[in-house]
Motif scaffolding. Structure first.
Motif, PDB file in Angstrom:
ATOM      1  N   LEU A 216       0.887  -1.085   0.159  1.00 21.06           N
ATOM      2  CA  LEU A 216       0.134  -0.014  -0.124  1.00 21.06           C
ATOM      3  C   LEU A 216       0.936   1.025   0.139  1.00 21.06           C
ATOM      4  CD1 LEU A 216      -2.237  -1.169   3.025  1.00 21.06           C
ATOM      5  CD2 LEU A 216      -2.835  -1.165   0.828  1.00 21.06           C
ATOM      6  N   TYR A 217       0.343   2.370  -0.533  1.00 24.30           N
ATOM      7  CA  TYR A 217       0.918   3.518  -0.395  1.00 24.30           C
ATOM      8  C   TYR A 217       0.181   4.395   0.725  1.00 24.30           C
ATOM      9  CZ  TYR A 217       3.714   3.405  -4.552  1.00 24.30           C
ATOM     10  OH  TYR A 217       4.770   2.808  -5.485  1.00 24.30           O
ATOM     11  N   GLU A 218       0.973   5.119   1.622  1.00 25.77           N
ATOM     12  CA  GLU A 218       0.117   5.792   2.671  1.00 25.77           C
ATOM     13  C   GLU A 218       0.794   7.272   2.789  1.00 25.77           C
ATOM     14  OE1 GLU A 218      -2.484   6.717   3.734  1.00 25.77           O
ATOM     15  OE2 GLU A 218      -3.226   5.057   4.270  1.00 25.77           O
ATOM     16  N   SER A 219      -0.007   8.252   2.967  1.00 23.00           N
ATOM     17  CA  SER A 219       0.283   9.409   3.521  1.00 23.00           C
ATOM     18  C   SER A 219       0.824   9.650   4.993  1.00 23.00           C
ATOM     19  CB  SER A 219      -0.756  10.607   3.008  1.00 23.00           C
ATOM     20  OG  SER A 219      -1.858  10.443   4.106  1.00 23.00           O
ATOM     21  N   PRO A 220       1.470  10.674   5.201  1.00 19.37           N
ATOM     22  CA  PRO A 220       1.748  11.023   6.635  1.00 19.37           C
ATOM     23  C   PRO A 220       0.668  11.189   7.690  1.00 19.37           C
ATOM     24  CG  PRO A 220       2.481  12.674   5.105  1.00 19.37           C
ATOM     25  CD  PRO A 220       2.251  11.545   4.359  1.00 19.37           C
ATOM     26  N   HIS A 221      -0.432  11.697   6.956  1.00 21.37           N
ATOM     27  CA  HIS A 221      -2.063  11.872   7.665  1.00 21.37           C
ATOM     28  C   HIS A 221      -2.410  10.946   7.954  1.00 21.37           C
ATOM     29  CE1 HIS A 221      -0.873  15.891   5.777  1.00 21.37           C
ATOM     30  NE2 HIS A 221      -1.149  15.257   4.503  1.00 21.37           N
ATOM     31  N   ARG A 222      -2.273   9.788   7.284  1.00 23.19           N
ATOM     32  CA  ARG A 222      -3.116   8.471   7.576  1.00 23.19           C
ATOM     33  C   ARG A 222      -2.363   7.274   7.964  1.00 23.19           C
ATOM     34  NH1 ARG A 222      -5.503  11.202   3.549  1.00 23.19           N
ATOM     35  NH2 ARG A 222      -7.554  11.900   3.995  1.00 23.19           N
ATOM     36  N   ILE A 223      -0.961   7.547   8.163  1.00 18.49           N
ATOM     37  CA  ILE A 223      -0.209   6.224   8.335  1.00 18.49           C
ATOM     38  C   ILE A 223      -0.841   5.660   9.935  1.00 18.49           C
ATOM     39  CG2 ILE A 223       1.560   7.401   9.225  1.00 18.49           C
ATOM     40  CD1 ILE A 223       1.949   4.103   7.290  1.00 18.49           C
ATOM     41  N   LEU A 224      -1.042   6.700  10.878  1.00 19.53           N
ATOM     42  CA  LEU A 224      -1.130   5.895  12.033  1.00 19.53           C
ATOM     43  C   LEU A 224      -2.747   5.455  12.187  1.00 19.53           C
ATOM     44  CD1 LEU A 224       0.254   8.831  14.484  1.00 19.53           C
ATOM     45  CD2 LEU A 224       1.249   6.500  13.937  1.00 19.53           C
ATOM     46  N   LYS A 225      -3.610   5.913  11.256  1.00 17.09           N
ATOM     47  CA  LYS A 225      -4.983   5.403  11.210  1.00 17.09           C
ATOM     48  C   LYS A 225      -4.926   4.060  10.423  1.00 17.09           C
ATOM     49  CE  LYS A 225      -9.317   6.644   9.025  1.00 17.09           C
ATOM     50  NZ  LYS A 225      -9.976   6.304   8.005  1.00 17.09           N
ATOM     51  N   LEU A 226      -4.246   3.871   9.581  1.00 19.66           N
ATOM     52  CA  LEU A 226      -4.008   2.934   8.819  1.00 19.66           C
ATOM     53  C   LEU A 226      -3.614   1.633   9.773  1.00 19.66           C
ATOM     54  CD1 LEU A 226      -4.350   0.916   6.100  1.00 19.66           C
ATOM     55  CD2 LEU A 226      -1.844   1.610   5.946  1.00 19.66           C
ATOM     56  N   LEU A 227      -2.498   1.859  10.427  1.00 18.83           N
ATOM     57  CA  LEU A 227      -1.861   0.977  11.333  1.00 18.83           C
ATOM     58  C   LEU A 227      -2.939   0.496  12.560  1.00 18.83           C
ATOM     59  CD1 LEU A 227       1.669   2.364  11.430  1.00 18.83           C
ATOM     60  CD2 LEU A 227       1.189   0.405  10.378  1.00 18.83           C
ATOM     61  N   LYS A 228      -3.566   1.615  13.075  1.00 16.76           N
ATOM     62  CA  LYS A 228      -4.669   1.051  13.825  1.00 16.76           C
ATOM     63  C   LYS A 228      -5.622   0.384  13.538  1.00 16.76           C
ATOM     64  CE  LYS A 228      -3.156   4.830  16.849  1.00 16.76           C
ATOM     65  NZ  LYS A 228      -3.046   6.195  17.275  1.00 16.76           N
ATOM     66  N   GLU A 229      -5.998   0.699  12.116  1.00 13.62           N
ATOM     67  CA  GLU A 229      -7.258  -0.174  11.649  1.00 13.62           C
ATOM     68  C   GLU A 229      -6.622  -1.721  11.383  1.00 13.62           C
ATOM     69  OE1 GLU A 229      -9.732   2.833   8.651  1.00 13.62           O
ATOM     70  OE2 GLU A 229      -7.496   2.299   8.019  1.00 13.62           O
ATOM     71  N   LEU A 230      -5.507  -1.685  10.815  1.00 14.43           N
ATOM     72  CA  LEU A 230      -4.923  -3.272  10.880  1.00 14.43           C
ATOM     73  C   LEU A 230      -4.835  -3.978  12.242  1.00 14.43           C
ATOM     74  CD1 LEU A 230      -2.037  -2.536   8.108  1.00 14.43           C
ATOM     75  CD2 LEU A 230      -4.106  -3.570   7.707  1.00 14.43           C
ATOM     76  N   SER A 231      -4.495  -3.061  12.872  1.00 16.40           N
ATOM     77  CA  SER A 231      -4.274  -3.859  14.547  1.00 16.40           C
ATOM     78  C   SER A 231      -5.657  -4.276  15.033  1.00 16.40           C
ATOM     79  CB  SER A 231      -3.674  -2.789  15.353  1.00 16.40           C
ATOM     80  OG  SER A 231      -3.554  -3.185  16.650  1.00 16.40           O
ATOM     81  N   ALA A 232      -6.713  -3.461  14.526  1.00 12.85           N
ATOM     82  CA  ALA A 232      -7.936  -4.147  15.153  1.00 12.85           C
ATOM     83  C   ALA A 232      -8.309  -5.339  14.436  1.00 12.85           C
ATOM     84  CB  ALA A 232      -8.966  -2.949  14.684  1.00 12.85           C
ATOM     85  N   VAL A 233      -8.065  -5.467  13.130  1.00 11.97           N
ATOM     86  CA  VAL A 233      -8.662  -6.806  12.399  1.00 11.97           C
ATOM     87  C   VAL A 233      -7.429  -7.995  12.417  1.00 11.97           C
ATOM     88  CG1 VAL A 233     -10.203  -5.758  11.117  1.00 11.97           C
ATOM     89  CG2 VAL A 233      -8.080  -5.654  10.286  1.00 11.97           C
ATOM     90  N   ILE A 234      -6.131  -7.365  12.184  1.00 15.29           N
ATOM     91  CA  ILE A 234      -5.346  -8.451  12.214  1.00 15.29           C
ATOM     92  C   ILE A 234      -4.013  -8.126  13.307  1.00 15.29           C
ATOM     93  CG2 ILE A 234      -5.386 -10.092  10.056  1.00 15.29           C
ATOM     94  CD1 ILE A 234      -4.130  -7.806   8.314  1.00 15.29           C
ATOM     95  N   PRO A 235      -4.157  -8.168  14.319  1.00 12.87           N
ATOM     96  CA  PRO A 235      -3.308  -7.580  15.489  1.00 12.87           C
ATOM     97  C   PRO A 235      -1.872  -8.228  15.152  1.00 12.87           C
ATOM     98  CG  PRO A 235      -5.057  -9.068  16.505  1.00 12.87           C
ATOM     99  CD  PRO A 235      -5.413  -8.700  15.198  1.00 12.87           C
ATOM    100  N   GLN A 236      -1.985  -9.514  15.008  1.00 13.33           N
ATOM    101  CA  GLN A 236      -0.554 -10.428  14.771  1.00 13.33           C
ATOM    102  C   GLN A 236       0.182 -10.293  13.606  1.00 13.33           C
ATOM    103  OE1 GLN A 236       0.934 -10.949  17.663  1.00 13.33           O
ATOM    104  NE2 GLN A 236      -0.726 -10.397  18.725  1.00 13.33           N
TER     105      GLN A 236
END
Ligand code: SAM
Length: 240
Positions: free
Chosen positions: A173-193
């Motif tokens: 994926l490509y991600e902007s600095p504004h959304r990188i933390l949001k993306l990581l948190k979303e991933l953590s919610a569905v596939i934490p490991q």
């Protein structure tokens, strides 16, 4: 060796993704030999051209003007001109303008050829792309991978996240600095490991690769205040 030209030539040229030395000899020669350079942002390409002491007429062609400018480019190609297109960074058409221009020019060239008239050439001048640069140092088996580019911000985002969760091959994926933390948190919610590789500021002074589970990477970025710059995110398949 240069191809024999019939009509004009459109060169789609890849440019650096940060380090101005990441430009090929062929790209520089193509710049020097062309009649005009169309660029997503003429200020960005100006810096590259200045570095190599190349002076050429510049025209803007961004996502908003791509189709309109395509007609102008087709007319210039029919007049036999050598035209370059560059996006702001990396390979045009990869999450960047270029595809609609090439499609319009290709259609026009084919129509001319079918009518038995002289036609033009479209050529790729390959080079840098954040996608391949990140994969080359991620330590991930990229025999097969899915590239999703930027995830949609709203509509379609959950569907895209589901594709990542269900993927049996790495997802890039490509991600902007504004959304990188949001993306990581979303991933953590569905596939934490899941194992994630974040490639930040590739080829630039603060280049770094961070690997780990999404929550740990988010924490590191927050602690180091380094959720800035440009990011490629690679999500490895979840092993069951
Ligand atoms: N056409 C470009 C290519 O071939 O990579 C991509 C253009 S897209 C508009 C810009 C995105 O590519 C950035 O938001 C980031 O996700 C990624 N990117 C571009 N340069 C980068 C770099 N130096 N390091 C990490 N990611 C980069």
């Amino acid at each position: 060796m240069d191809k024999r030209l019939i009509g004009g030539r459109l060169s789609i040229v890849a440019t650096p993704i940060g380090n101005l030395e990441d430009i090929t000899l062929r790209a520089l020669r193509t710049f020097k030999e062309c009649d005009v350079i169309y660029a997503e942002d003429t200020r960005v390409v100006s810096k590259l051209l200045a570095r190599y002491e190349i002076k050429k007429p510049l025209q803007r062609l961004d996502a908003a003007t791509e189709l309109k400018k395509a007609d102008e480019i087709i007319a210039r190609l029919e007049a036999g001109e050598k035209i370059v297109f560059v996006s702001d960074a990396g390979t045009p058409g990869i999450s960047d303008p270029g595809a609609r221009l090439v499609q319009a020019v290709r259609r026009s060239c084919e129509a001319l050829r079918e009518a038995g008239q002289e036609s033009c050439t479209i050529e790729a001048i390959p080079g840098a792309s954040a996608l391949t640069a990140a994969l080359s140092i991620a330590g991930v088996d990229a025999t097969e991978f899915t590239f999703l580019g930027f995830l949609p911000h709203k509509k379609g985002r959950q569907t895209a996240i589901k594709r990542i969760v269900g993927s049996e091959i790495p997802v890039v994926l490509y991600e902007s600095p504004h959304r990188i933390l949001k993306l990581l948190k979303e991933l953590s919610a569905v596939i934490p490991q899941c194992r994630v590789i974040v490639a930040r500021e590739l080829t630039k002074m603060y280049e770094e690769i961070i690997t780990g589970i999404p929550a740990d990477i988010a924490k590191q970025l927050e602690e180091k205040k380094s959720a800035r710059g440009e990011f490629v995110v690679i999500v490895e398949p979840v092993r069951v």
